[in-house]
Design an enzyme around this catalytic site. Sequence first.
Site, PDB file in Angstrom:
ATOM      1  N   ASP A  45      24.586 -43.368  28.730  1.00  0.00           N
ATOM      2  CA  ASP A  45      23.870 -42.463  27.840  1.00  0.00           C
ATOM      3  C   ASP A  45      22.397 -42.731  28.139  1.00  0.00           C
ATOM      4  O   ASP A  45      21.876 -43.782  27.766  1.00  0.00           O
ATOM      5  CB  ASP A  45      24.188 -42.794  26.380  1.00  0.00           C
ATOM      6  N   HIS A  46      21.743 -41.819  28.828  1.00  0.00           N
ATOM      7  CA  HIS A  46      20.429 -42.163  29.366  1.00  0.00           C
ATOM      8  C   HIS A  46      19.378 -42.402  28.274  1.00  0.00           C
ATOM      9  O   HIS A  46      18.320 -42.936  28.547  1.00  0.00           O
ATOM     10  CB  HIS A  46      19.951 -41.138  30.401  1.00  0.00           C
ATOM     11  N   HIS A  57      23.471 -39.038  22.429  1.00  0.00           N
ATOM     12  CA  HIS A  57      22.068 -39.434  22.297  1.00  0.00           C
ATOM     13  C   HIS A  57      21.651 -39.676  20.849  1.00  0.00           C
ATOM     14  O   HIS A  57      21.066 -40.695  20.510  1.00  0.00           O
ATOM     15  CB  HIS A  57      21.138 -38.361  22.876  1.00  0.00           C
TER      16      HIS A  57
HETATM   17  C1  BG6 Z   1      21.152 -34.255  28.412  1.00  0.00           C
HETATM   18  C2  BG6 Z   1      21.610 -32.936  27.867  1.00  0.00           C
HETATM   19  O1  BG6 Z   1      22.116 -35.245  28.205  1.00  0.00           O
HETATM   20  O2  BG6 Z   1      19.938 -34.624  27.765  1.00  0.00           O
HETATM   21  C3  BG6 Z   1      20.542 -31.883  28.086  1.00  0.00           C
HETATM   22  O3  BG6 Z   1      22.812 -32.542  28.508  1.00  0.00           O
HETATM   23  C4  BG6 Z   1      19.232 -32.334  27.501  1.00  0.00           C
HETATM   24  O4  BG6 Z   1      20.928 -30.629  27.532  1.00  0.00           O
HETATM   25  C5  BG6 Z   1      18.878 -33.736  27.979  1.00  0.00           C
HETATM   26  O5  BG6 Z   1      18.233 -31.421  27.915  1.00  0.00           O
HETATM   27  C6  BG6 Z   1      17.671 -34.262  27.234  1.00  0.00           C
HETATM   28  O6  BG6 Z   1      17.232 -35.440  27.838  1.00  0.00           O
HETATM   29  P1  BG6 Z   1      15.714 -35.881  27.759  1.00  0.00           P
HETATM   30  O7  BG6 Z   1      15.690 -37.224  28.419  1.00  0.00           O
HETATM   31  O8  BG6 Z   1      14.931 -34.843  28.496  1.00  0.00           O
HETATM   32  O9  BG6 Z   1      15.373 -35.929  26.312  1.00  0.00           O
END
Ligand code: BG6
Length: 503
Positions: A188-189, A251
């Site tokens: 989960d980045h 997230h």
């Molecule tokens: C991803 C989603 O996991 O996270 C995307 O699938 C979203 O829809 C993105 O845009 C958001 O990531 P960040 O790091 O740009 O907030």
Amino acid sequence: MSDTKKTADPCVMVIFGATGDLTKRKLFPALYNLAKEDFLPHTFAIVGVGRQEMTTDEFRKLVVANFKEFLPHPPDPKLLKWFEERVYYTGGDFDDDKKLFPDLKAMIAEVIVAHQIPENYFYYLATPPDLFADVAGKIVKSGLGKEENGNWRRFIFEKPFGHDLESAKSLNANLLKILKERQIYRIDHYLGKETVQNILVFRFGNSIFEPIWNRNYIDHVQITVAEKLGVEQRGGYYDSAGALRDMIPNHILQLVTLTAMEPPVSFEADAVRDEQAKILHAIQLLTPEGVLKCSVRGQYGEGKIDDEVVPAYRSEEKVAPFSNTETYAALKLSIDNWRWADVPFYIRTGKRMPEKRSTIIIQFKQAPFILFRDTPVEKLTTNRIVIHIQPDEGITLHFGAKIPGPIVNMGAVDMDFNYLDHFGEQVSTGYERLLFDCMIGDATLFQRADMVEAGWSIVDPILDVWKALPARAFPNYPAGTWGPKDADQLLETDGRAWKNIVD
Ligand code: BG6
């Protein structure tokens, strides 16, 4: 969580989905940043696997071109050369265990000899999630998943991990038939973001916040993950997922758990994840009536962002013209434990909002008015701590101060900590830390099977009601606004309001 600089074991990274968007936008830039800071092992190689037929030479050219396009600064030619020398490619159909997997096995054998790498491999499955179990199964069947002679094999799975509770359970069960839990890294980045990791340090590395971090002092918590972009080229995936599935079980619930969890006994993976899991289990599951009261969905129509007209969701590429998929979701969650009873957590996420901004707001209760009765002060400033996840990473403390002058009057002021000012620019995609942790075998910032399932259990009742009662008024917010009116109502009913402009 690793607290000292460890050296990653020499290893081979195998990326399935090597020509895809994630690989070029996030994974390679993250690898570059790691190499630049000397976090990659010196004996290292990458094997890209994709459906497209391509030679290693062609792939190397593509990787170099992508570095130039997606890194924020011009890449260092020495590092480009370093990568070029250790990037390989094998193409074919992921279903084809007769060709692709034997080819991959032969290529890995060649690569480890050429670079003198012991047999430590990690596989990054940047593929559509319905291929996870199958591809992992084929890797294992071809003998490339077996850990022997002290060497390791690890598997990183991109999100979404399933599309509901049942599918996540079945994916976990299928993977656990062929792999050990310690080999599985569900990514989960958001957990790779510095500010997200800092929540734990802020809360548990300081003594002044924890005593007030509870229902006695906190009125409510607001978590916003707003995006300015629409669905870009991902209409196909997004139209079958929607904002709730895409952002909340993963997230946003990570942000909730880190904000709400009890102090873990250590930073060991399971100690942290046990506390996060307890919060997930303490979140009250919504009944169908609760879903109607505590959830709001929205879909953007045409609107203006930065003075430019942008199309409605239903006009985006690969989106059904009468799509009922939500691009906005807001929920009111209750955490049933001693620390948080009666402290609502309001969470919201949406595409095509006026700005890209993710924040956690801890809103404290108002001080008693007594002292100010006979002064011109009509309203007391309420205190809040704002954790800015992105952009302008940092933390703000909002409080009231006396406006200079002969009479007592009060103004709202901020104390700001900004990462950039204090620590300088840290170029990061969010994936660096997670890739590094996988290489050193630290799973703290990855999701465990029970956490993924607990996340889906929270979202499942909402998915069920939303499916049974399709939205009737979509689109219900113009692009470039903060979402549907009902979302404001969700807080107004409780005498509260979203903080849209964080000051
Ligand atoms: C991803 C989603 O996991 O996270 C995307 O699938 C979203 O829809 C993105 O845009 C958001 O990531 P960040 O790091 O740009 O907030």
